[in-house]
Write a protein that holds these residues in place. Structure first.
Motif, short mmCIF file in Angstrom:
data_model
loop_
_atom_site.label_atom_id
_atom_site.label_comp_id
_atom_site.label_asym_id
_atom_site.label_seq_id
_atom_site.Cartn_x
_atom_site.Cartn_y
_atom_site.Cartn_z
N TYR A 33 -13.86 22.74 0.91
CA TYR A 33 -14.62 21.82 0.06
C TYR A 33 -15.71 22.59 -0.66
CZ TYR A 33 -12.39 18.12 2.74
OH TYR A 33 -11.47 17.30 3.32
N PHE A 35 -19.30 22.07 -3.08
CA PHE A 35 -20.36 21.11 -3.32
C PHE A 35 -21.39 21.67 -4.31
CE2 PHE A 35 -19.51 18.47 0.47
CZ PHE A 35 -18.78 19.35 1.23
N TYR A 37 -25.55 20.78 -4.94
CA TYR A 37 -26.75 20.02 -4.57
C TYR A 37 -27.88 20.40 -5.52
CZ TYR A 37 -24.75 18.75 0.01
OH TYR A 37 -23.99 18.24 1.03
N PHE A 91 -27.96 24.34 -5.93
CA PHE A 91 -27.21 25.12 -4.95
C PHE A 91 -25.74 24.73 -5.00
CE2 PHE A 91 -30.47 27.35 -2.69
CZ PHE A 91 -31.60 26.55 -2.78
N LYS A 102 -19.49 23.29 8.61
CA LYS A 102 -20.71 24.00 8.23
C LYS A 102 -20.68 24.38 6.76
CE LYS A 102 -20.71 27.15 11.57
NZ LYS A 102 -21.20 28.22 12.48
N LEU A 103 -21.85 24.31 6.13
CA LEU A 103 -21.96 24.66 4.72
C LEU A 103 -22.43 26.10 4.57
CD1 LEU A 103 -23.69 21.54 3.12
CD2 LEU A 103 -21.37 22.34 2.70
N PHE A 105 -24.14 28.23 1.76
CA PHE A 105 -24.85 28.02 0.51
C PHE A 105 -24.91 29.30 -0.32
CE2 PHE A 105 -26.70 23.82 0.40
CZ PHE A 105 -26.66 23.41 1.72
N GLY A 106 -24.89 29.12 -1.63
CA GLY A 106 -25.25 30.22 -2.52
C GLY A 106 -26.76 30.38 -2.51
N SER A 107 -27.22 31.38 -3.24
CA SER A 107 -28.65 31.67 -3.25
C SER A 107 -29.44 30.74 -4.16
CB SER A 107 -28.89 33.12 -3.67
OG SER A 107 -28.24 33.36 -4.90
#
Lengths: 115, 117
Positions: A33, A35, A37, A91, A102-103, A105-107
């Motif tokens: 998945y 996403f 945000y 993000f 668990k996600l 994340f990019g920076s």
């Protein structure tokens, strides 16, 4: 290993300009998945979109649109006719389908929309 | 739907004290909650995954005795920073996933800013 890269650290545009935020991901999962945000200055993360790996259709929601390209492992986000209220950190994130979801994340990309 | 609250939103404490942060899912049941910390101008770092009724799973490098997590019900998880020190000052954010459909999506609380003097 899973990884999300947002190469653009900061973007500054003038109101009403269109802006695209890039996101490139790496994963060995066949099902996953993606996403986006939004984190405004207040700090709360606002969910914008979820896309699963089997659905490559692009999506439009008002001034927001997303382009998912599995061939290039990218999930880019475009804001059309940007507004000052769009100023925030955005993000991109990735999760697999193990039980924890668990996600990763990019920076983040900091977007500043100037009046 | 999918509203997550955190309390307190701000806390300032003296070094050596313990601080408890609450994370609540207001309109849904959350089997799983996550705790993150975020330093200024950085991304979110996952600290631990909390499942209702069981022990939390901590990420590598996170001290479980320092950051105590309790997930006592389907709507409440707490993070206690024990014997806080200035380096623990950070922005702590929780998230929760629906226990039913759509559990792959995390909904985030507004965060708690901790300042340890």
């Amino acid at each position: 290993a899973q990884k999300v890269t947002q190469a653009q650290t900061e973007i500054s545009v003038v109101e009403k300009e269109d802006v695209t935020l890039d996101c490139v991901y790496e994963t060995r999962d066949t099902t996953y998945y993606l996403f986006w945000y939004k984190q405004p200055p207040s700090g709360e993360l606002v969910f914008l979109i979820r896309r699963n790996s089997f659905d490559e259709q692009n999506e439009i929601s008002g001034r927001y649109s997303w382009n998912f390209q599995k061939s290039t492992s990218s999930f880019n986000f475009t804001i059309t006719a940007s507004q000052v209220v769009d100023s925030a950190v955005y993000f991109c994130a990735l999760s697999g389908t193990d039980s924890s979801y668990k996600l990763i994340f990019g920076s983040g990309t900091r977007l500043l929309v100037r009046p | 739907g999918a509203v997550v609250s955190q309390h307190p939103s701000w806390v300032i404490c003296k070094s050596g004290t313990s601080v408890k942060i609450e994370c609540r899912s207001l309109d849904f049941q959350a089997t799983t909650m996550f705790w993150y910390r975020q330093f200024p101008k950085q991304s979110l770092m996952l600290m631990a995954t909390s499942n209702e009724g069981s022990k939390a799973t901590y990420e590598q490098g996170v001290e479980k005795d320092k950051f105590l997590i309790n997930h006592a019900s389907l709507t409440l998880s707490t993070l206690t920073v024990t014997s806080a020190h200035p380096e623990d000052s950070s922005f702590y954010i929780c998230s929760a996933t629906h226990s039913g459909r759509g559990r792959e999506t995390q909904y985030f609380g507004p965060g708690t800013r901790l300042l340890v003097l």
